[in-house]
Design a protein around this motif. Sequence first.
Motif, mmCIF file in Angstrom:
data_model
loop_
_atom_site.group_PDB
_atom_site.id
_atom_site.type_symbol
_atom_site.label_atom_id
_atom_site.label_comp_id
_atom_site.label_asym_id
_atom_site.label_seq_id
_atom_site.Cartn_x
_atom_site.Cartn_y
_atom_site.Cartn_z
ATOM 1 N N THR A 49 9.613 -8.062 -15.703
ATOM 2 C CA THR A 49 8.466 -8.191 -15.422
ATOM 3 C C THR A 49 7.793 -7.982 -13.893
ATOM 4 O OG1 THR A 49 7.945 -8.585 -17.871
ATOM 5 C CG2 THR A 49 6.232 -8.521 -16.818
ATOM 6 N N ALA A 50 8.299 -9.223 -13.264
ATOM 7 C CA ALA A 50 7.958 -8.794 -12.533
ATOM 8 C C ALA A 50 8.361 -8.478 -11.290
ATOM 9 C CB ALA A 50 8.310 -10.836 -11.417
ATOM 10 N N THR A 51 9.776 -7.396 -11.619
ATOM 11 C CA THR A 51 10.482 -6.883 -10.555
ATOM 12 C C THR A 51 9.684 -5.805 -11.174
ATOM 13 O OG1 THR A 51 12.279 -7.419 -10.818
ATOM 14 C CG2 THR A 51 12.402 -5.479 -10.535
ATOM 15 N N GLY A 52 9.026 -5.137 -12.521
ATOM 16 C CA GLY A 52 8.520 -4.130 -11.899
ATOM 17 C C GLY A 52 6.301 -3.888 -11.273
ATOM 18 N N ALA A 53 5.982 -5.317 -11.704
ATOM 19 C CA ALA A 53 5.395 -5.861 -10.765
ATOM 20 C C ALA A 53 5.653 -5.116 -9.220
ATOM 21 C CB ALA A 53 4.151 -7.146 -11.126
ATOM 22 N N VAL A 54 6.422 -6.536 -8.557
ATOM 23 C CA VAL A 54 6.563 -5.830 -7.802
ATOM 24 C C VAL A 54 6.788 -4.577 -6.531
ATOM 25 C CG1 VAL A 54 8.729 -6.345 -5.671
ATOM 26 C CG2 VAL A 54 7.504 -8.113 -6.937
ATOM 27 N N ALA A 55 7.168 -3.880 -8.148
ATOM 28 C CA ALA A 55 8.150 -2.163 -7.660
ATOM 29 C C ALA A 55 6.212 -1.482 -7.045
ATOM 30 C CB ALA A 55 8.703 -1.813 -8.805
ATOM 31 N N ALA A 56 5.239 -1.948 -8.039
ATOM 32 C CA ALA A 56 3.939 -0.934 -8.445
ATOM 33 C C ALA A 56 2.918 -1.779 -7.051
ATOM 34 C CB ALA A 56 3.449 -1.825 -9.255
ATOM 35 N N ALA A 57 3.196 -2.735 -6.592
ATOM 36 C CA ALA A 57 3.304 -2.972 -5.151
ATOM 37 C C ALA A 57 3.077 -2.460 -4.537
ATOM 38 C CB ALA A 57 3.187 -4.503 -5.094
ATOM 39 N N THR A 58 4.809 -2.128 -4.718
ATOM 40 C CA THR A 58 5.310 -2.197 -3.165
ATOM 41 C C THR A 58 5.429 -0.546 -2.447
ATOM 42 O OG1 THR A 58 7.242 -4.045 -3.157
ATOM 43 C CG2 THR A 58 7.732 -2.437 -1.963
ATOM 44 N N GLY A 59 4.915 0.054 -4.049
ATOM 45 C CA GLY A 59 4.843 1.373 -3.232
ATOM 46 C C GLY A 59 4.174 2.589 -2.631
ATOM 47 N N PRO A 60 3.104 1.926 -2.363
ATOM 48 C CA PRO A 60 2.164 2.366 -1.410
ATOM 49 C C PRO A 60 2.413 2.028 0.013
ATOM 50 C CG PRO A 60 0.591 1.771 -3.376
ATOM 51 C CD PRO A 60 1.812 0.905 -3.532
ATOM 52 N N SER A 61 2.319 0.512 -0.080
ATOM 53 C CA SER A 61 3.554 0.762 1.291
ATOM 54 C C SER A 61 4.499 1.230 1.984
ATOM 55 C CB SER A 61 3.356 -1.511 1.547
ATOM 56 O OG SER A 61 2.750 -1.232 1.419
ATOM 57 N N LEU A 62 5.265 1.338 0.509
ATOM 58 C CA LEU A 62 6.947 1.768 0.655
ATOM 59 C C LEU A 62 6.360 3.711 1.512
ATOM 60 C CD1 LEU A 62 10.175 1.664 1.520
ATOM 61 C CD2 LEU A 62 10.067 2.216 -0.954
ATOM 62 N N GLY A 63 5.844 3.619 -0.076
ATOM 63 C CA GLY A 63 5.779 5.066 0.566
ATOM 64 C C GLY A 63 5.366 5.773 1.564
ATOM 65 N N GLY A 64 3.893 5.100 2.522
ATOM 66 C CA GLY A 64 3.365 4.870 3.176
ATOM 67 C C GLY A 64 4.376 4.638 4.458
ATOM 68 N N PHE A 65 5.586 4.284 5.413
ATOM 69 C CA PHE A 65 6.431 3.928 5.926
ATOM 70 C C PHE A 65 6.987 4.897 5.481
ATOM 71 C CE2 PHE A 65 10.403 3.065 7.030
ATOM 72 C CZ PHE A 65 10.363 2.314 8.708
ATOM 73 N N LEU A 66 7.774 5.916 4.948
ATOM 74 C CA LEU A 66 9.019 6.694 4.573
ATOM 75 C C LEU A 66 7.652 7.698 4.846
ATOM 76 C CD1 LEU A 66 10.461 5.680 1.081
ATOM 77 C CD2 LEU A 66 11.417 5.338 3.779
ATOM 78 N N THR A 67 6.592 8.005 4.380
ATOM 79 C CA THR A 67 6.004 9.559 4.431
ATOM 80 C C THR A 67 6.071 9.908 6.094
ATOM 81 O OG1 THR A 67 5.372 8.776 2.516
ATOM 82 C CG2 THR A 67 3.635 11.247 4.084
ATOM 83 N N SER A 68 5.308 8.748 6.953
ATOM 84 C CA SER A 68 5.227 8.874 8.089
ATOM 85 C C SER A 68 6.707 8.952 9.280
ATOM 86 C CB SER A 68 4.856 7.281 8.693
ATOM 87 O OG SER A 68 4.824 6.294 9.177
ATOM 88 N N TRP A 69 7.747 8.683 8.666
ATOM 89 C CA TRP A 69 8.670 8.590 9.512
ATOM 90 C C TRP A 69 9.817 9.490 9.022
ATOM 91 C CZ3 TRP A 69 13.761 5.121 7.686
ATOM 92 C CH2 TRP A 69 14.733 5.196 8.084
#
Length: 210
Positions: free
Chosen positions: A128-148
């Motif tokens: 369950t914690a893995t899913g929560a981490v994924a949801a929280a990581t999404g915006p930051s990771l998405g921002g990094f990948l999109t800008s790069w």
Amino acid sequence: MTSVAAFMATLDVTIVNIAFPGIERSFSHDSLGDLSWVLNAYNIVFAAALVPAGRLADRLGRKRLFLVGVVLFVTASVVCGLAGSLGVLVAARVVQAMAGAVLLPTSLSLASPEFPVTQRATATSLWTATGAVAAATGPSLGGFLTSWLGWPAVFFVNLVIGLPMRIPARRLLRESRDQQGRLPDFLGAAMVAGAVAAVALAMVKGQAWG
């Protein structure tokens, strides 16, 4: 490895949000309301298909459906990244959501028997914690990948996650099924998805349609 699959499926609930402005620029001829289905399609189908997908995996084999789900999810992600039209992108997101709905219940069903009964609560908590981490990581990771690399990178990242995970999964996971389990209620799931989609459509198009 089953937690990695859960991470991948949950990640796509939030990672695309931050890439939306880039998608909007690429499909500038489409309205904002139409573009919103890039997000809506995944969330609606993912939620509606979770229970039927789990029941279908119980009958047909959890490992089998898990491996199919990984391939389908990664393939749909590639199609999303290469999509040249909004229709193709939304259709691929629907397929991606269906595959994600398969991965989530099967990943937990395959992981639980590998732990003693006394440790299953801990294993479930970690899953369950893995899913929560994924949801929280999404915006930051998405921002990094999109800008790069641009918005397609938020979909191509699933290649890096999914393909390496499938190799040990095929070898290490044990098949299990419940032949006595009931068949999933496909009609009910379709009605749930259709009802939520209708509400979303009314909110998006209400002003334009009157």
